[in-house]
Design an enzyme around this catalytic site. Structure first.
Site, mmCIF file in Angstrom:
data_model
loop_
_atom_site.group_PDB
_atom_site.id
_atom_site.type_symbol
_atom_site.label_atom_id
_atom_site.label_comp_id
_atom_site.label_asym_id
_atom_site.label_seq_id
_atom_site.Cartn_x
_atom_site.Cartn_y
_atom_site.Cartn_z
ATOM 1 N N THR A 121 0.863 -1.178 0.000
ATOM 2 C CA THR A 121 0.000 0.000 0.000
ATOM 3 C C THR A 121 0.903 1.233 0.000
ATOM 4 O O THR A 121 1.646 1.452 0.964
ATOM 5 C CB THR A 121 -0.897 -0.015 1.255
ATOM 6 O OG1 THR A 121 -1.671 -1.217 1.222
ATOM 7 C CG2 THR A 121 -1.811 1.192 1.307
ATOM 8 N N LEU A 152 -6.861 -8.002 0.430
ATOM 9 C CA LEU A 152 -7.173 -9.169 1.276
ATOM 10 C C LEU A 152 -7.234 -8.770 2.744
ATOM 11 O O LEU A 152 -6.629 -7.790 3.166
ATOM 12 C CB LEU A 152 -6.148 -10.282 1.061
ATOM 13 C CG LEU A 152 -4.671 -10.042 1.389
ATOM 14 C CD1 LEU A 152 -4.378 -10.100 2.864
ATOM 15 C CD2 LEU A 152 -3.826 -11.074 0.664
ATOM 16 N N LYS A 206 -6.623 2.372 -3.084
ATOM 17 C CA LYS A 206 -6.368 1.561 -1.887
ATOM 18 C C LYS A 206 -6.526 2.388 -0.604
ATOM 19 O O LYS A 206 -7.202 1.984 0.345
ATOM 20 C CB LYS A 206 -4.958 0.966 -1.972
ATOM 21 C CG LYS A 206 -4.500 0.230 -0.735
ATOM 22 C CD LYS A 206 -5.313 -1.023 -0.449
ATOM 23 C CE LYS A 206 -5.000 -1.562 0.937
ATOM 24 N NZ LYS A 206 -5.720 -2.749 1.288
ATOM 25 N N CYS A 262 -3.281 -2.352 9.041
ATOM 26 C CA CYS A 262 -3.624 -1.482 7.901
ATOM 27 C C CYS A 262 -4.379 -0.207 8.266
ATOM 28 O O CYS A 262 -3.894 0.892 7.999
ATOM 29 C CB CYS A 262 -4.410 -2.280 6.871
ATOM 30 S SG CYS A 262 -3.392 -3.515 6.061
HETATM 31 N N1 LIG Z 1 -1.553 -7.319 6.163
HETATM 32 C C1 LIG Z 1 -2.630 -7.014 5.473
HETATM 33 O O1 LIG Z 1 -3.730 -7.425 5.795
HETATM 34 C C2 LIG Z 1 -2.514 -6.159 4.230
HETATM 35 C C3 LIG Z 1 -3.593 -6.131 3.321
HETATM 36 C C4 LIG Z 1 -3.468 -5.364 2.164
HETATM 37 C C5 LIG Z 1 -2.313 -4.621 1.942
HETATM 38 N N2 LIG Z 1 -1.289 -4.658 2.858
HETATM 39 C C6 LIG Z 1 -0.075 -3.896 2.546
HETATM 40 O O2 LIG Z 1 0.902 -4.799 2.046
HETATM 41 C C7 LIG Z 1 2.197 -4.387 2.457
HETATM 42 C C8 LIG Z 1 2.881 -5.509 3.208
HETATM 43 O O3 LIG Z 1 2.166 -5.737 4.397
HETATM 44 P P1 LIG Z 1 2.368 -7.081 5.244
HETATM 45 O O4 LIG Z 1 1.335 -7.078 6.291
HETATM 46 O O5 LIG Z 1 2.495 -8.219 4.315
HETATM 47 O O6 LIG Z 1 3.811 -6.747 5.908
HETATM 48 P P2 LIG Z 1 4.762 -7.760 6.694
HETATM 49 O O7 LIG Z 1 5.490 -6.934 7.672
HETATM 50 O O8 LIG Z 1 3.984 -8.948 7.157
HETATM 51 O O9 LIG Z 1 5.788 -8.277 5.570
HETATM 52 C C9 LIG Z 1 6.742 -7.480 4.937
HETATM 53 C C10 LIG Z 1 7.923 -8.383 4.587
HETATM 54 O O10 LIG Z 1 8.793 -7.668 3.721
HETATM 55 C C11 LIG Z 1 10.130 -8.061 4.032
HETATM 56 N N3 LIG Z 1 11.073 -7.083 3.468
HETATM 57 C C12 LIG Z 1 11.324 -5.811 3.868
HETATM 58 N N4 LIG Z 1 12.232 -5.238 3.057
HETATM 59 C C13 LIG Z 1 12.584 -6.151 2.116
HETATM 60 C C14 LIG Z 1 13.454 -6.153 0.996
HETATM 61 N N5 LIG Z 1 14.186 -5.081 0.673
HETATM 62 N N6 LIG Z 1 13.555 -7.264 0.262
HETATM 63 C C15 LIG Z 1 12.835 -8.370 0.575
HETATM 64 N N7 LIG Z 1 11.974 -8.433 1.624
HETATM 65 C C16 LIG Z 1 11.842 -7.330 2.383
HETATM 66 C C17 LIG Z 1 10.116 -8.135 5.554
HETATM 67 O O11 LIG Z 1 11.209 -8.886 6.043
HETATM 68 C C18 LIG Z 1 8.759 -8.810 5.804
HETATM 69 O O12 LIG Z 1 8.855 -10.214 5.842
HETATM 70 C C19 LIG Z 1 1.999 -3.120 3.278
HETATM 71 O O13 LIG Z 1 2.137 -2.000 2.442
HETATM 72 C C20 LIG Z 1 0.569 -3.246 3.739
HETATM 73 O O14 LIG Z 1 -0.025 -1.994 4.013
HETATM 74 C C21 LIG Z 1 -1.359 -5.414 3.973
#
Ligand SMILES: NC(=O)c1ccc[n+]([C@@H]2O[C@H](COP(=O)([O-])OP(=O)(O)OC[C@H]3O[C@@H](n4cnc5c(N)ncnc54)[C@H](O)[C@@H]3O)[C@@H](O)[C@H]2O)c1
Length: 460
Positions: A121, A152, A206, A262
């Site tokens: 996001t 999701l 979003k 989020c």
């Molecule tokens: N969690 C949700 O329900 C949800 C839903 C929709 C959108 N989002 C969005 O999706 C994005 C990710 O959220 P999330 O909850 O999956 O985060 P998360 O913290 O669970 O996962 C992020 C991952 O990225 C990895 N990472 C960081 N820098 C990196 C790099 N340079 N190379 C490789 N890996 C790297 C971290 O180690 C971590 O495992 C955010 O922008 C969030 O707002 C989340």
């Protein structure tokens, strides 16, 4: 198609697993080596219904792999998805440092004609910025940067990914858009609506969607407060509102305020974006403020009930920010429990999945493996998460275990009449506390709409 996923967190892993399930060849890369080691050993880093099974099935089929070797992950891929975190920055803005870093790291290893797409996001203009970062590194290399936000929900992530309300593809180039359409063909064939637009609109969709959902929650919580004052019933009111097709029933469940990874950060980033572009968003600013106050209000209601208790003890059932996840990020429990502890309350807690994550962030809480052990000697039990197992609590056993029978159902998942039949004082959200002093007198005086048990709990 050959897909690389940068970031194997909630979104990256779920998306990677589901794309593999759809027949694509996916490699998930993460800088967290422990995470990759666990994934390669077959275990998922968080709890999500159905994820572990689907993951192992696709690994076994050779469609899914995990690596901490970024160069290996991005070479010869048709699509590279960036799904790294975008946490809240110091002034509420989205911290894009992980996205920028990921872009810098993939740039040297990308093959020509790769489509990079932002699953994270991100604020308006980020796709453009990522394009500039990669171009700085690779100059004339032919590539595209697109936006493909994810909607999701944790707890139903796989279902949501495979059955989305819509797929949003933000691309400023026809070929890049077509590549993403090809990726999602298995879903689009089932008539999932497609929104094709420019990258900046996709980025805004979003944030605006999450801001609107938070607004709905904030609104129903304020109406719940009004219901408490007029001795109404928020369940009936929410149902009456939600049946209007223009409004819809979802996100009208009152509670202790929104949390999770989020809504809190996305609402703040939305407001910060509005300010940066001279288009303030006062409605969402108010929602953020109301949500913070709401958690305090719940804690204050609990404290009010404990006024006469010596060595007050509260049992908290549920610390996850919502049911069916072990995620406690920004959970209401993280605010309510420390507030109670500051006032000298002993907190005992149970959560079926999130206790381990909760224990890392909530010092001095006593954790138990079942709700009845947790209830032992408590002056009040508060249900903070709407776990299904709490809907069928053995109230007789709870009553036997607790020192005082006070139950605060912050998710309105129990039938008030059943609770009071077991000798409890019953507090909930947007309804009168039962039984209440002077009930008989007021029942004869009040208008029929105020006659709470018959109309409210039972019929709604
Ligand atoms: N969690 C949700 O329900 C949800 C839903 C929709 C959108 N989002 C969005 O999706 C994005 C990710 O959220 P999330 O909850 O999956 O985060 P998360 O913290 O669970 O996962 C992020 C991952 O990225 C990895 N990472 C960081 N820098 C990196 C790099 N340079 N190379 C490789 N890996 C790297 C971290 O180690 C971590 O495992 C955010 O922008 C969030 O707002 C989340």
């Amino acid at each position: 198609m050959r897909v690389s996923m940068i970031g194997a967190g909630y979104v990256g892993l779920t998306t990677g697993v589901c794309l593999a399930e759809m027949g694509h060849e996916v490699i998930c890369a993460d800088i967290d080596r422990d995470r990759i080691a666990h994934l390669n050993a077959g275990s998922t880093p968080f709890m999500e219904n159905g994820l572990a099974e689907m993951m192992s099935r696709n690994v076994a089929a050779g469609r899914l792999a995990f690596t901490d070797n970024l160069p290996e992950a991005v070479a010869n891929r048709e699509i590279i998805m960036i799904a790294v975190g975008t946490p809240k920055g110091a002034a509420g803005e989205a911290d894009l440092s992980f996205v920028r870093e990921a872009a810098r790291r993939i740039a040297p290893h990308m093959s020509p004609k790769t489509v990079v797409t932002l699953k994270s996001t991100v604020v308006v203009g980020t796709a453009r910025e990522v394009r500039e970062i990669i171009a700085e590194e690779r100059g004339a290399l032919d590539f595209w940067v697109t936006s493909n936000p994810e909607f999701l929900r944790e707890g139903s992530a796989i279902h949501d990914f495979l059955h989305p309300d819509r797929i949003v593809i933000g691309a400023d180039d026809r070929d890049a858009a077509d590549r993403l359409i090809e990726l999602y063909k298995p879903l689009l064939r089932r008539d999932v609506p497609l929104v094709e637009t420019g990258t900046e609109n996709a980025e805004l969709i979003k944030y605006a969607a999450n801001a609107f959902l938070a607004l709905k929650i904030g609104f129903i919580n304020d109406v719940a407060d009004l219901c408490e004052s007029i001795e109404g019933d928020i369940q009936a009111v929410a149902r009456g509102i939600g049946l209007d097709k223009r409004i819809g029933p979802s996100f009208l469940a009152p509670g202790p305020g929104y949390g999770g990874s989020c809504f809190p950060k996305d609402t703040e980033a939305f407001v910060a974006t509005g300010r940066a572009h001279y288009a303030p968003q006062p409605l969402i600013e108010a929602v953020i403020d109301r949500n913070a106050k709401r958690r305090r209000r719940i804690a204050e209601r609990i404290l009010d009930e404990l006024q006469t208790a010596r060595r007050p003890t509260v049992t908290v059932l549920g610390v996850a920010f919502k049911a069916d996840t072990d995620d406690v990020r920004e959970s209401p429990a993280l605010y309510i429990i420390p507030y109670l502890q500051e006032k000298g309350v002993t907190v005992r807690a149970f959560d079926p999945w999130a206790a381990a994550n909760g224990a890392k962030l909530l010092p001095d809480v006593e954790w138990y493996n079942d709700p009845y052990e947790a209830a032992e000697g408590a002056h009040l039990t508060a249900i903070l998460t709407e776990w299904n197992m709490f809907r069928t609590l053995d109230l007789k056993l709870m009553a036997e275990r607790m020192r005082k029978r006070v139950l605060f159902d912050c998710r309105n998942i129990l039938d008030p009449e059943t609770v009071i039949e077991h000798g409890f004082r019953h507090l909930s959200i947007g309804r009168a506390t039962l039984p209440r002093d002077g009930f008989a007198r007021r029942a004869t005086e009040a208008a029929p709409a105020r006659n709470l048990l018959a109309t409210s709990a039972k019929r709604s």
